[in-house]
Design a protein around this motif. Sequence first.
Motif, PDB file in Angstrom:
ATOM      1  N   THR A   1       0.818  -1.219   0.000  1.00  0.00           N
ATOM      2  CA  THR A   1       0.000   0.000   0.000  1.00  0.00           C
ATOM      3  C   THR A   1       0.848   1.263   0.000  1.00  0.00           C
ATOM      4  O   THR A   1       0.351   2.350  -0.216  1.00  0.00           O
ATOM      5  CB  THR A   1      -0.916   0.023   1.235  1.00  0.00           C
ATOM      6  N   ASN A   2       2.139   1.109   0.271  1.00  0.00           N
ATOM      7  CA  ASN A   2       3.034   2.261   0.317  1.00  0.00           C
ATOM      8  C   ASN A   2       3.606   2.507  -1.070  1.00  0.00           C
ATOM      9  O   ASN A   2       4.625   1.934  -1.457  1.00  0.00           O
ATOM     10  CB  ASN A   2       4.165   2.017   1.325  1.00  0.00           C
ATOM     11  N   LYS A   3       2.911   3.341  -1.828  1.00  0.00           N
ATOM     12  CA  LYS A   3       3.331   3.622  -3.205  1.00  0.00           C
ATOM     13  C   LYS A   3       3.649   5.105  -3.358  1.00  0.00           C
ATOM     14  O   LYS A   3       3.031   5.948  -2.724  1.00  0.00           O
ATOM     15  CB  LYS A   3       2.242   3.194  -4.189  1.00  0.00           C
ATOM     16  N   VAL A   4       4.617   5.391  -4.220  1.00  0.00           N
ATOM     17  CA  VAL A   4       5.111   6.759  -4.384  1.00  0.00           C
ATOM     18  C   VAL A   4       4.606   7.346  -5.696  1.00  0.00           C
ATOM     19  O   VAL A   4       4.637   6.688  -6.736  1.00  0.00           O
ATOM     20  CB  VAL A   4       6.655   6.777  -4.373  1.00  0.00           C
ATOM     21  N   GLU A   5       4.138   8.600  -5.633  1.00  0.00           N
ATOM     22  CA  GLU A   5       3.684   9.300  -6.839  1.00  0.00           C
ATOM     23  C   GLU A   5       4.525  10.545  -7.075  1.00  0.00           C
ATOM     24  O   GLU A   5       4.850  11.264  -6.131  1.00  0.00           O
ATOM     25  CB  GLU A   5       2.211   9.698  -6.702  1.00  0.00           C
TER      26      GLU A   5
ATOM     27  N   ASN B   1       3.832  -1.868   3.580  1.00  0.00           N
ATOM     28  CA  ASN B   1       2.426  -1.867   3.993  1.00  0.00           C
ATOM     29  C   ASN B   1       2.166  -0.959   5.199  1.00  0.00           C
ATOM     30  O   ASN B   1       1.209  -1.161   5.951  1.00  0.00           O
ATOM     31  CB  ASN B   1       1.971  -3.301   4.298  1.00  0.00           C
ATOM     32  N   HIS B   2       3.033   0.037   5.370  1.00  0.00           N
ATOM     33  CA  HIS B   2       2.871   1.035   6.445  1.00  0.00           C
ATOM     34  C   HIS B   2       2.822   0.404   7.847  1.00  0.00           C
ATOM     35  O   HIS B   2       2.120   0.908   8.721  1.00  0.00           O
ATOM     36  CB  HIS B   2       1.597   1.871   6.223  1.00  0.00           C
ATOM     37  N   LYS B   3       3.553  -0.664   8.051  1.00  0.00           N
ATOM     38  CA  LYS B   3       3.509  -1.330   9.360  1.00  0.00           C
ATOM     39  C   LYS B   3       4.829  -1.188  10.138  1.00  0.00           C
ATOM     40  O   LYS B   3       4.967  -1.747  11.214  1.00  0.00           O
ATOM     41  CB  LYS B   3       3.166  -2.815   9.179  1.00  0.00           C
TER      42      LYS B   3
END
Length: 209
Positions: free
Chosen positions: A39-43, A139-141
């Motif tokens: 879920t941790n994606k960079v734009e 996953n932001h964990k």
Amino acid sequence: MKNKNKKIIIISITLILIIIISIMVGCSFLKETKVEEPTNKVEVVDKIEAFGYQLEDRDTEIYKATFLELKNVLASSEVNDEEYAQLLSKLFLIDLYTLDNKISKYDVGALDFIYETEQEKFKNKLLDTMYKLVLDNSNHKREQELPIVKDVLINKVENTEYKKNNVSFKGYKVWADIQYEKDLGYDKKVVLTILKEENKLFVVNLSVL
């Protein structure tokens, strides 16, 4: 003979039913057990196209503000190279030493500012040192405490020459202090060597004082 054939048919049908039921149960289990996607994606939210620099949504506020300063400087018809060198140094150090927004240890910052032929060597050195212990955060964990650069202060800028493959390049030496939101023991005083090739500046060396 007939009874034998009947037994074979019954066994075959039973095996087929077992296989079908197993497949149905397996498919049902796979549907219920969803694979956790990162879920941790960079734009990318902004670019300085001619120089290959880009701004990402995960960048800190100080990085974003400095990026916009550099964008304005590089948009000028006559670029002030010393100002360019100072802003490049700030962006380089902010991105390199802010580990909190990195997804994993392989997500090495500041590579856009490194001379192209030196990027791989620079990255490998960091993977063996400063980035080595950065845990995965896809996953932001992640609960690991990592440094965030609060500010970079430029102390001195000097003209210099840098030899590469027996060719001399003009450039700068930049002395800087790195300030963090919390002191976790990372580098605070550094010197950058920057060379100019055509209209673009590159970091070619980082020395820790």
